[in-house]
Design a protein around this motif. Structure first.
Motif, PDB file in Angstrom:
ATOM      1  N   GLY A   1       9.795  59.486  -8.076  1.00 12.60           N
ATOM      2  CA  GLY A   1       9.007  60.622  -7.592  1.00 12.60           C
ATOM      3  C   GLY A   1       9.586  61.385  -6.409  1.00 12.60           C
ATOM      4  N   HIS A   2      10.801  61.070  -5.985  1.00  9.18           N
ATOM      5  CA  HIS A   2      11.400  61.791  -4.851  1.00  9.18           C
ATOM      6  C   HIS A   2      12.038  63.083  -5.333  1.00  9.18           C
ATOM      7  N   ARG A   3      12.147  64.039  -4.439  1.00  8.45           N
ATOM      8  CA  ARG A   3      12.901  65.253  -4.748  1.00  8.45           C
ATOM      9  C   ARG A   3      14.372  64.967  -4.398  1.00  8.45           C
ATOM     10  N   VAL A   4      15.247  65.171  -5.354  1.00  7.87           N
ATOM     11  CA  VAL A   4      16.674  64.884  -5.096  1.00  7.87           C
ATOM     12  C   VAL A   4      17.510  66.086  -5.501  1.00  7.87           C
ATOM     13  N   PHE A   5      18.484  66.412  -4.675  1.00  5.51           N
ATOM     14  CA  PHE A   5      19.437  67.478  -4.990  1.00  5.51           C
ATOM     15  C   PHE A   5      20.716  66.764  -5.411  1.00  5.51           C
TER      16      PHE A   5
ATOM     17  N   ARG B   1      24.457  58.552   3.629  1.00  6.02           N
ATOM     18  CA  ARG B   1      23.270  57.684   3.487  1.00  6.02           C
ATOM     19  C   ARG B   1      22.067  58.364   4.150  1.00  6.02           C
ATOM     20  N   ARG B   2      22.280  58.856   5.365  1.00  5.51           N
ATOM     21  CA  ARG B   2      21.176  59.498   6.116  1.00  5.51           C
ATOM     22  C   ARG B   2      20.811  60.850   5.504  1.00  5.51           C
ATOM     23  N   LEU B   3      21.830  61.558   5.020  1.00  2.83           N
ATOM     24  CA  LEU B   3      21.573  62.869   4.402  1.00  2.83           C
ATOM     25  C   LEU B   3      20.634  62.694   3.207  1.00  2.83           C
ATOM     26  N   LEU B   4      20.915  61.703   2.379  1.00  2.86           N
ATOM     27  CA  LEU B   4      20.085  61.464   1.197  1.00  2.86           C
ATOM     28  C   LEU B   4      18.670  61.069   1.626  1.00  2.86           C
ATOM     29  N   LYS B   5      18.597  60.180   2.597  1.00  3.10           N
ATOM     30  CA  LYS B   5      17.276  59.687   3.030  1.00  3.10           C
ATOM     31  C   LYS B   5      16.446  60.796   3.679  1.00  3.10           C
ATOM     32  N   GLU B   6      17.099  61.627   4.497  1.00  2.00           N
ATOM     33  CA  GLU B   6      16.339  62.579   5.310  1.00  2.00           C
ATOM     34  C   GLU B   6      16.185  63.962   4.678  1.00  2.00           C
ATOM     35  N   THR B   7      17.048  64.282   3.686  1.00  2.00           N
ATOM     36  CA  THR B   7      16.934  65.625   3.077  1.00  2.00           C
ATOM     37  C   THR B   7      16.839  65.585   1.551  1.00  2.00           C
ATOM     38  N   GLY B   8      17.162  64.445   0.960  1.00  2.00           N
ATOM     39  CA  GLY B   8      17.150  64.361  -0.510  1.00  2.00           C
ATOM     40  C   GLY B   8      18.443  64.863  -1.150  1.00  2.00           C
ATOM     41  N   VAL B   9      19.452  65.207  -0.332  1.00  2.00           N
ATOM     42  CA  VAL B   9      20.712  65.705  -0.912  1.00  2.00           C
ATOM     43  C   VAL B   9      21.666  64.524  -1.159  1.00  2.00           C
ATOM     44  N   ALA B  10      22.053  64.360  -2.430  1.00  2.00           N
ATOM     45  CA  ALA B  10      23.002  63.298  -2.773  1.00  2.00           C
ATOM     46  C   ALA B  10      24.418  63.863  -2.720  1.00  2.00           C
ATOM     47  N   ALA B  11      25.312  63.161  -2.022  1.00  2.00           N
ATOM     48  CA  ALA B  11      26.706  63.611  -1.882  1.00  2.00           C
ATOM     49  C   ALA B  11      27.572  62.373  -1.720  1.00  2.00           C
ATOM     50  N   LEU B  12      28.882  62.553  -1.792  1.00  2.00           N
ATOM     51  CA  LEU B  12      29.773  61.398  -1.637  1.00  2.00           C
ATOM     52  C   LEU B  12      30.606  61.524  -0.364  1.00  2.00           C
ATOM     53  N   PRO B  13      30.775  60.406   0.349  1.00  2.00           N
ATOM     54  CA  PRO B  13      31.549  60.446   1.593  1.00  2.00           C
ATOM     55  C   PRO B  13      33.049  60.620   1.358  1.00  2.00           C
ATOM     56  N   GLY B  14      33.699  61.300   2.281  1.00  2.00           N
ATOM     57  CA  GLY B  14      35.150  61.487   2.208  1.00  2.00           C
ATOM     58  C   GLY B  14      35.892  60.162   2.140  1.00  2.00           C
TER      59      GLY B  14
END
Ligand code: GLU
Length: 430
Positions: A37-41, A355-368
């Motif tokens: 049920g989370h909003r994820v980008f 990790r924090r970006l996903l938790k706090e904004t819902g944006v999924a990305a990969l670290p450099g």
């Protein structure tokens, strides 16, 4: 037989401690969050949002009954279509015998690393799987640094510096462009200069051109033009044909590298046997191309070009270091201008950032760091693919070719990407 409780001491040393590939992990994590049920980008996995072109899907339907094992190197007709494709688009002179078909180019790369005995040389940043594959088969990895100031491009000087230290050492160099993760590509003169250095040190080149047809202006140039005798060209259906899940990859070899192709064929025959028959029959249609596929490509390039430019601009306006992508669907922002502020928030590595970006904004990305950057580099890969590609493509087809796609188009059809980037900009500033 080992049970699930058997300690990892029974694992091959080369795979001990390895995690599932970052691209697949972030996709599963995003889908789990969505399901709960989370909003994820979803800017994590790099999967084409566009549909497989209709004539190619039709060809698959017609060939669903194909059930026999095919030759290990691939369906003859497909090998011919792939050779023609490179000859047509790159003015090369490949023969069908030079083509090898596999269940995804990733598998072919793994087999190449297994059969070729030499160091793996890759630029930083590079796609997430080259290095783990080398690790699994026990090859040394040599990273060649690039910088945001050079647009993340490898310079021939870097390659020369590495090779001149030990000129006779066998080396496999993987160059991927348009690049995953940076979206940059090379000009003809840059490729020529790299090719000259590669020839001088007899470096084996794997040119990973899986995003070649997604050059935003349709102007991809293969380094195979300048170093034909030492270059294998890697391609497939996953990106330009929107068919990642079909798992079809191609390697195209010059005659000089027949010995390597044959050795790969031996390993393929003892492992995957042959690539899915219906998929190979359908792929013939894709590589033959026609006006329908050309128009499809023209429109998806136009969407990716415009979207990439707008997203990069928004990040740049927010103070992030970034270059505009020239192909594919990735952005590789560098958040180091925010290092001090982020540190105050307890973020000192790209992994913690994501990790924090996903938790706090819902944006999924990969670290450099998954792409070979040091832990503290604060670079991140964003795959700008979170939109309904079928809808966007149909809409783009209605807009006359001479008219560019405007912000209204992006807002309407690629909203999640825009909102995802805006969330990142607000988050880093706040
Ligand atoms: N190439 C895609 C990516 O970098 C995913 C495919 C894969 O990792 O196998 O996200």
């Amino acid at each position: 037989m080992a049970s699930s409780k058997t300690p990892s001491i029974h694992l091959n040393l080369n795979v001990r401690g390895l995690k599932q590939s970052a691209t697949l992990r972030i996709n599963e994590e995003s889908n789990n969050l969505l399901r709960s049920g989370h909003r994820v980008f979803k800017l994590g996995l790099g999967q084409s949002p566009f549909p497989v072109p209709t004539p190619v899907v039709d060809e698959l339907k017609v060939n669903a009954h194909q059930k026999d094992y095919l030759p290990v190197m691939g369906l003859r007709e497909l090998r011919g279509a792939v050779a023609d494709f490179h000859n047509r688009t790159q003015h090369e002179r490949f023969s069908p015998d030079g083509v090898m078909i596999g269940p995804g180019s990733k598998e072919l790369m793994f087999i190449l690393q297994l059969v070729y005995y030499g160091d793996l040389v890759i630029p930083t940043p590079s796609w997430v799987s080259y290095a783990p594959q080398a690790h699994i088969v026990g090859r040394h990895i040599r990273w060649l640094p690039t910088s945001v100031d050079d647009g993340w491009r490898l310079t021939p000087e870097r390659l020369h510096k590495l090779c001149s230290d030990d000129p006779d050492r066998p080396r496999l160099f993987i160059l991927n462009y348009p690049s995953n993760p940076t979206g940059m590509t090379y000009k003809a003169e840059e490729l020529r200069a790299i090719a000259t250095t590669a020839r001088k040190y007899r470096v084996l080149f794997l040119s990973d051109e899986i995003y070649g047809e997604l050059h935003h202006r349709g102007q991809h140039i293969s380094i195979g033009r300048y170093y034909p005798e030492g270059t294998i060209i890697s391609s497939g259906l996953s990106k330009w044909c929107g068919a990642g899940g079909w798992r079809l990859g191609t390697f195209t070899f010059p005659e000089e590298l027949n010995w390597l192709k044959d050795a790969m064929g031996v390993v393929a025959s003892e492992t995957y046997t042959s690539t899915s028959a219906p998929i190979q029959y359908a792929a013939v249609r894709a590589f033959q191309s026609d006006i329908v596929i050309e128009e499809y490509l023209w429109n998806i390039r136009r969407i990716l070009r415009r979207l990439g430019r707008v997203l990069a601009q928004r990040l740049s306006d927010a103070g992030v270091r970034i270059s505009e992508p020239q192909g594919g669907f990735y952005l590789f922002p560098d958040f180091s201008p925010f290092r001090e502020d982020l540190k105050e928030r307890g973020i000192e590595t790209s992994e913690e950032f994501c990790r924090r970006l996903l938790k706090e904004t819902g944006v999924a990305a990969l670290p450099g760091s998954d792409f070979g950057h040091s832990e503290d580099a604060l670079t991140v890969r964003l795959a700008y693919v979170d939109f309904d590609g079928t809808r966007a493509l149909v809409a783009a087809e209605q807009i006359p070719p001479q008219k560019s796609l405007d912000d209204g188009f992006l807002e309407m059809y690629c909203h999640n990407c825009l909102e995802g980037i805006d969330r990142i900009c607000n988050w880093i500033q706040g």
